[in-house]
Write an enzyme that holds these catalytic residues in place. Structure first.
Site, PDB file in Angstrom:
ATOM      1  N   GLY A 182       0.764  -1.298  -0.042  1.00 49.92           N
ATOM      2  CA  GLY A 182       0.007   0.271  -0.095  1.00 49.92           C
ATOM      3  C   GLY A 182       0.891   1.281   0.081  1.00 49.92           C
ATOM      4  N   HIS A 183       2.043   1.248  -0.223  1.00 47.09           N
ATOM      5  CA  HIS A 183       2.709   2.490   0.043  1.00 47.09           C
ATOM      6  C   HIS A 183       3.963   2.495  -1.297  1.00 47.09           C
ATOM      7  CE1 HIS A 183       5.928   5.103   1.888  1.00 47.09           C
ATOM      8  NE2 HIS A 183       4.745   5.609   2.453  1.00 47.09           N
ATOM      9  N   PHE A 184       3.749   2.690  -2.312  1.00 49.08           N
ATOM     10  CA  PHE A 184       2.587   3.648  -2.820  1.00 49.08           C
ATOM     11  C   PHE A 184       2.140   2.532  -4.013  1.00 49.08           C
ATOM     12  CE2 PHE A 184       5.056   6.855  -1.004  1.00 49.08           C
ATOM     13  CZ  PHE A 184       4.151   7.778  -0.531  1.00 49.08           C
TER      14      PHE A 184
END
Length: 146
Positions: free
Chosen positions: A45-47
């Site tokens: 989730g990053h990124f």
């Protein structure tokens, strides 16, 4: 105390262990490394479609190698399998300069500023494999054997 013994005494486990190897350790400092694997939990989730290691994880890596591993070494006469190290981060101030991507190996270099009353403060920096500065600052923590 051997490097493998220090790592074994760390109060972390995968997926939150960010120490692969301790290269050098003395009363004055420590050098260690970690390679961020492509499947680390935080990359999803990053990124989106551009995974970058979060700064908080870089800080944690520097804390684990630069403060906790060094603290275990400094308390080697008090720590055992029965008296494990208890750790509390007390402060940090870090400046970031370069991103860390999946599959990247980083080296943490930590120099002891002081160790009194079980409080350890270190000057830390993280370098990439090209010997470029990723981030640097200071981290303090309390380390006791219980």
């Amino acid at each position: 105390m051997k490097s493998s013994e220090i790592i074994k005494l760390l109060p972390y486990q995968k997926p939150f262990l960010f120490v692969d190897e301790i290269i050098d350790v003395s009363e004055n400092g420590i050098i260690g490394n970690y390679t961020f694997q492509q499947n680390e939990f935080f990359y999803e989730g990053h990124f989106k479609e551009n995974p970058i290691t979060p700064g908080v994880i870089l800080t944690e890596t520097m804390a684990q190698i630069g403060v906790v591993c060094l603290g275990i070494f400094l308390l080697k006469n008090e720590i055992s399998s029965a008296k494990k190290p208890q750790i509390a981060l007390t402060s940090n101030e870090i400046d970031f300069f370069l991103p860390v991507l999946p599959k990247e190996k980083v080296t943490v270099i930590s120099t002891k500023e002081f160790f009194r009353f079980n409080k350890l403060k270190c000057s830390v920096k993280m370098m990439n494999s090209k010997n470029e500065l990723i981030c640097r600052g200071s981290i303090s923590g309390m380390i006791i054997a219980k």
